[in-house]
Design an enzyme around this catalytic site. Structure first.
Site, mmCIF file in Angstrom:
data_model
loop_
_atom_site.group_PDB
_atom_site.id
_atom_site.type_symbol
_atom_site.label_atom_id
_atom_site.label_comp_id
_atom_site.label_asym_id
_atom_site.label_seq_id
_atom_site.Cartn_x
_atom_site.Cartn_y
_atom_site.Cartn_z
ATOM 1 N N GLY A 113 20.992 33.879 48.758
ATOM 2 C CA GLY A 113 21.881 34.641 49.630
ATOM 3 C C GLY A 113 21.816 36.100 49.223
ATOM 4 N NE ARG A 114 24.905 37.715 43.905
ATOM 5 C CZ ARG A 114 26.224 37.863 43.972
ATOM 6 N NH1 ARG A 114 26.747 39.042 44.181
ATOM 7 N NH2 ARG A 114 27.030 36.828 43.810
ATOM 8 N NE ARG A 157 29.946 41.071 45.048
ATOM 9 C CZ ARG A 157 29.497 41.711 43.984
ATOM 10 N NH1 ARG A 157 29.424 43.027 43.976
ATOM 11 N NH2 ARG A 157 29.104 41.078 42.911
ATOM 12 C CB CYS A 199 50.533 48.448 50.003
ATOM 13 S SG CYS A 199 50.735 49.655 51.298
ATOM 14 C CD GLU A 200 48.178 43.874 46.948
ATOM 15 O OE1 GLU A 200 48.313 43.719 45.711
ATOM 16 O OE2 GLU A 200 48.791 43.212 47.797
ATOM 17 C CE1 TYR A 203 33.977 36.835 42.371
ATOM 18 C CE2 TYR A 203 32.538 38.358 43.562
ATOM 19 C CZ TYR A 203 33.120 37.112 43.430
ATOM 20 O OH TYR A 203 32.826 36.149 44.348
#
Ligand SMILES: *Cc1c(COP(=O)(O)O)cnc(C)c1O
Length: 403
Positions: free
Chosen positions: A261-262, A298, A328-329, A302
């Site tokens: 995939g990646r 991501r 808002c995080e 991670y």
């Protein structure tokens, strides 16, 4: 070179841009590495499931590795033939299993004994035979991030060797199951060859012990996981990867199935976001941009590193800044302490390696519409997904509003 400024003007920001020619190159390099053996590259749709991306791989002869029936439907829509589609995942619903059998895909990749029971029962109800493979968990540490490590017994994926053997014997004795493949996938963003070789050896030994009881499997499914360069990783070359695996398959005449995939899409993708403003809190410099964690998760999820390039006319010394979005995080950031020149309103940041697990992990958190997606191929750009509008976001709720 892709003209990101022009694309941002034409399609707006935030924006995903994919270099389709780069995807072609990656696909061909991997396919070439397995020449001399029958092989199917089955693109892992979850990495980037845009229909045009999947179609791009379909046109090159790719198969598809799917982890939901939704992905299976995407693969069909994009033109991937049934006989190159496989369906994996630890938790498949009865409806998903039924549809996969009815569509006659290459095989269902079974991840537990209980799931084998369900597949058999549903195949029986349909009066059909379901081709299956078993996902073996070889208990190998892939030496990658724990969130993307899947081949250890304390991960939820696959079954141990003894269970796998039991499952094959059961499947072989069933009128409604046809065991055709064996599968392992030990993790993602793998940069070391030894764990892959070891896993492959363990699984190849299992294939041999199954042969001894007259169970002949056709597909040796090595999963995906080939790592890419985000920062300064030293990656595995496709040729070495193929050689390591083929080296474990002596005297086994099997078709290789590989599920990258990646590797195929990550470095083909760019996420373009516009600078809203700079702000300084005490000694801390922030660059606030119009993209956010709901577009590219991501870094938040991670703590992943992405290389970032500033497109600006302003000059001046590079200084460290946190690049943050409007959500808002506090976890809403693309990079911390990243060296950037002074930036002005409407300058652009190009976040690289964003073509895999980027758009697909997006959400509508904070009622933000997802970005548009653009393909660049042969120097031409074209829209492959519209920007989500406010109306799109409320479409499934609106009718329930009461006065
Ligand atoms: C996610 C996944 C892949 C693809 O992984 P990459 O690291 O993107 O290559 C392949 N196979 C299975 C079963 C997966 O779950």
């Amino acid at each position: 070179m892709i003209d990101f400024k022009k694309l941002a003007q034409e399609y707006g920001t935030p924006l995903y841009v994919y270099d389709f020619d780069y995807m072609t190159q990656q696909y061909e390099e991997l396919k070439e590495a397995f020449r001399g053996r029958k092989s199917i590259i089955a693109y892992a749709v979850k990495a980037n499931s845009n229909l045009s991306v999947v179609r791009h791989f379909a046109k090159m002869g790719s198969g598809a590795d799917c982890v939901s029936i939704g992905e299976v439907r995407r693969a069909f829509l994009a033109g991937i033939p049934a006989y190159k589609i496989i369906f994996s995942g630890v938790g498949k619903s009865d409806d998903e299993i039924r549809e996969a059998i009815e569509r006659d895909i290459l095989y269902i990749n079974v991840e537990s004994e209980a799931e084998l029971d369900r597949v058999e029962l549903i195949a029986k109800e349909l009066g059909k035979v379901s081709r299956i493979s078993v996902r073996v968990n070889p208990n190998i540490d892939p030496k990658t991030h724990p969130y993307i490590s899947t081949g250890l017994h304390d991960n939820k994926f696959g079954v141990d060797l003894d269970s796998a053997k039991r499952m094959y014997i059961r499947a072989n004795n069933s009128k409604h199951l046809d065991p055709v493949g064996i599968h392992f996938h030990i993790g993602s963003q793998l940069t070391e060859l030894d764990p892959i070789r070891e896993a492959s050896e363990i699984v190849a030994d299992l294939v041999r012990s199954l042969q001894a009881v007259d169970i002949e499997l056709k597909f040796f499914d090595i999963g995906g996981g080939l790592g890419i360069k985000y920062d300064n990783e030293i990656t595995i070359k496709p040729y070495d990867y193929a050689q390591a695996i083929l080296g474990t398959l002596t005297a086994l005449d099997m078709t290789i199935l590989c599920e990258p995939g990646r590797f195929l899409t990550a470095n083909a993708g760019y996420f373009i976001t516009k600078v809203l403003y700079e702000k300084q809190n005490g000694v801390k410099r922030f660059v606030v941009v119009d993209g956010a964690m709901n577009d590219l998760l991501r870094p938040s999820l991670y703590n992943a590193y992405h290389e970032i390039e500033a497109i600006t006319e302003s000059e001046g010394a590079l200084r460290e800044a946190d690049i943050v979005g409007p959500v808002c995080e506090s976890g809403d950031f693309f990079a911390k302490d990243y060296k950037l020149p002074p930036l002005k309103h409407n300058d652009l940041l190009v976040i690289k390696s964003a073509g895999a697990y980027g758009f697909g992990m997006g959400s509508n958190y904070n009622t933000r519409g997802r970005s548009a997606e653009v393909a660049v191929e042969g120097g031409e750009a074209r829209l492959i997904r519209k920007r989500e509008s406010f109306d799109d976001l409320i479409a499934l709720e609106k009718e329930f509003l009461e006065n």
